[in-house]
Write a protein that holds these residues in place. Structure first.
Motif, PDB file in Angstrom:
ATOM      1  N   GLU A 160       0.836  -1.201   0.000  1.00 14.32           N
ATOM      2  CA  GLU A 160       0.000   0.000   0.000  1.00 14.32           C
ATOM      3  C   GLU A 160       0.873   1.254   0.000  1.00 14.32           C
ATOM      4  OE1 GLU A 160      -4.055  -1.279   2.326  1.00 14.32           O
ATOM      5  OE2 GLU A 160      -2.389  -0.501   3.504  1.00 14.32           O
ATOM      6  N   LYS A 161       0.304   2.340  -0.478  1.00 12.47           N
ATOM      7  CA  LYS A 161       1.009   3.619  -0.507  1.00 12.47           C
ATOM      8  C   LYS A 161       0.181   4.645   0.247  1.00 12.47           C
ATOM      9  CE  LYS A 161       3.172   2.595  -4.939  1.00 12.47           C
ATOM     10  NZ  LYS A 161       3.254   2.946  -6.377  1.00 12.47           N
ATOM     11  N   ALA A 162       0.867   5.500   1.014  1.00 10.13           N
ATOM     12  CA  ALA A 162       0.176   6.485   1.843  1.00 10.13           C
ATOM     13  C   ALA A 162      -0.234   7.697   1.011  1.00 10.13           C
ATOM     14  CB  ALA A 162       1.065   6.910   3.004  1.00 10.13           C
ATOM     15  N   LEU A 163      -1.473   8.125   1.172  1.00  9.18           N
ATOM     16  CA  LEU A 163      -2.015   9.226   0.378  1.00  9.18           C
ATOM     17  C   LEU A 163      -1.418  10.581   0.759  1.00  9.18           C
ATOM     18  CD1 LEU A 163      -4.164  10.301  -1.653  1.00  9.18           C
ATOM     19  CD2 LEU A 163      -5.692  10.541   0.304  1.00  9.18           C
ATOM     20  N   ARG A 164      -1.420  10.898   2.050  1.00  7.44           N
ATOM     21  CA  ARG A 164      -1.053  12.260   2.459  1.00  7.44           C
ATOM     22  C   ARG A 164       0.395  12.624   2.147  1.00  7.44           C
ATOM     23  NH1 ARG A 164      -4.584  12.400   8.092  1.00  7.44           N
ATOM     24  NH2 ARG A 164      -6.607  12.262   7.065  1.00  7.44           N
ATOM     25  N   PRO A 165       1.374  11.733   2.405  1.00 10.64           N
ATOM     26  CA  PRO A 165       2.746  12.075   1.992  1.00 10.64           C
ATOM     27  C   PRO A 165       2.874  12.277   0.488  1.00 10.64           C
ATOM     28  CG  PRO A 165       2.773  10.297   3.595  1.00 10.64           C
ATOM     29  CD  PRO A 165       1.340  10.500   3.205  1.00 10.64           C
ATOM     30  N   ALA A 166       2.109  11.517  -0.297  1.00 10.50           N
ATOM     31  CA  ALA A 166       2.146  11.696  -1.750  1.00 10.50           C
ATOM     32  C   ALA A 166       1.622  13.074  -2.132  1.00 10.50           C
ATOM     33  CB  ALA A 166       1.326  10.605  -2.433  1.00 10.50           C
ATOM     34  N   LEU A 167       0.524  13.497  -1.502  1.00 15.30           N
ATOM     35  CA  LEU A 167      -0.013  14.830  -1.774  1.00 15.30           C
ATOM     36  C   LEU A 167       0.963  15.912  -1.341  1.00 15.30           C
ATOM     37  CD1 LEU A 167      -3.766  14.458  -0.748  1.00 15.30           C
ATOM     38  CD2 LEU A 167      -2.893  14.980  -3.031  1.00 15.30           C
ATOM     39  N   GLU A 168       1.636  15.673  -0.223  1.00 17.92           N
ATOM     40  CA  GLU A 168       2.629  16.644   0.261  1.00 17.92           C
ATOM     41  C   GLU A 168       3.698  16.887  -0.801  1.00 17.92           C
ATOM     42  OE1 GLU A 168       5.697  17.200   4.059  1.00 17.92           O
ATOM     43  OE2 GLU A 168       4.866  15.245   3.567  1.00 17.92           O
ATOM     44  N   LEU A 169       4.176  15.802  -1.427  1.00 23.54           N
ATOM     45  CA  LEU A 169       5.192  15.936  -2.466  1.00 23.54           C
ATOM     46  C   LEU A 169       4.634  16.619  -3.714  1.00 23.54           C
ATOM     47  CD1 LEU A 169       7.099  12.512  -2.380  1.00 23.54           C
ATOM     48  CD2 LEU A 169       8.067  14.772  -1.962  1.00 23.54           C
ATOM     49  N   ILE A 170       3.410  16.261  -4.080  1.00 23.89           N
ATOM     50  CA  ILE A 170       2.835  16.773  -5.320  1.00 23.89           C
ATOM     51  C   ILE A 170       2.583  18.273  -5.245  1.00 23.89           C
ATOM     52  CG2 ILE A 170       0.779  16.732  -6.794  1.00 23.89           C
ATOM     53  CD1 ILE A 170       0.567  13.720  -6.125  1.00 23.89           C
ATOM     54  N   ILE A 171       1.967  18.742  -4.162  1.00 21.37           N
ATOM     55  CA  ILE A 171       1.565  20.154  -4.095  1.00 21.37           C
ATOM     56  C   ILE A 171       2.557  21.017  -3.322  1.00 21.37           C
ATOM     57  CG2 ILE A 171      -0.855  19.483  -4.284  1.00 21.37           C
ATOM     58  CD1 ILE A 171      -1.205  20.218  -1.348  1.00 21.37           C
TER      59      ILE A 171
END
Length: 261
Positions: A160-171
């Protein structure tokens, strides 16, 4: 390049105002060349991999900044992630970047001739990322969820991959701000708002620590049974999962508080 130079450049950028890009367009990824003086900060391989995964799903959200000659000004992790995506998943790369064209912001000067301006723009670009509306962030989050990203307390399970850290990197925003976007909570960037948020975080951590203490007592009580029945075993398993979830949530809240300080 030293941190002091980068800090100085940021001060210059703030005092003089950041250079305005002359155009927003696209450029072949192979035409984006290295900075004249190299990266001011080392690239993080883990961030590159995470960005490559997210770019495959949502594309490149923030364009890469280049000078008039196509030299990189800001966006080294993004460029590296795009190159990694091309290598690892050519189909996703072709879908997101038709004809290998990558969104860029072009600044109308030569960084080889004006290296100080290049450094000031790098500092300004990395500090001032576009502010996304909660609606935009939730739309990106929905696409990530559909691709298997997990949005729940605790550490992701294997695969599984964590959503919030991914969003942190993206935005380019902190996990705390990402959470506020997802929950559509008013901005707390003012000093009073930040202090109130810090107080709330500490209060949440205190409550969770008390709950954790009680759960650990129950877990210890269950461990005293030499031959526990199925109900006791199931309860112990549930308690252990709850303990792990609470510990992970406390860790996340404390990390966010440190990020905001």
């Amino acid at each position: 390049m030293s941190a002091s130079k980068l800090t100085g450049a940021l001060a210059i950028a703030k005092s003089r105002g950041a250079e305005t890009p002359s155009s927003t367009a696209t450029l072949s990824i192979d035409s984006i060349t290295d900075r004249v003086e190299g990266d001011s900060r080392p690239l993080n391989p883990a961030h590159i991999e995470e960005l490559a995964d997210s770019i495959a799903i949502v594309g490149l959200i923030a364009p890469i900044a280049v000078d008039s000659q196509g030299r990189l000004l800001a966006g080294g992790h993004r460029r590296a992630a795009i190159l990694l995506l091309r290598e690892q998943d050519p189909d996703a790369y072709a879908k997101q970047f038709p004809n290998e064209q990558v969104p860029i912001r072009r600044y109308d000067f030569d960084s080889q001739i004006e290296p100080e301006k290049a450094l000031a723009i790098e500092a300004s670009e990395n500090e001032k990322r576009r502010d996304y509306t909660p609606t935009e962030v939730r739309a990106i989050a929905d696409r990530l969820r559909a691709a298997g990203y997990r949005d729940a307390p605790g550490k992701p399970k294997k695969g599984e991959k964590a959503l919030r850290p991914a969003l942190e990197l993206i935005i380019g925003k902190s996990i705390r701000q990402v959470r506020r976007y997802l929950n559509d909570i008013p901005d707390d960037s003012t000093e009073d708002g930040q202090q109130n948020q810090d107080k709330q975080t500490r209060s949440d951590v205190l409550v969770l620590n008390r709950a954790l203490s009680n759960l650990q007592k129950w877990a210890n009580l269950a461990n005293k049974y030499e031959k526990p029945g199925k109900a006791t075993k199931d309860l112990k398993s549930h308690i252990n999962r709850m303990i792990q979830e609470i510990e992970d949530t406390i860790e996340e809240l404390e990390a966010e508080e440190n990020d905001g300080s």
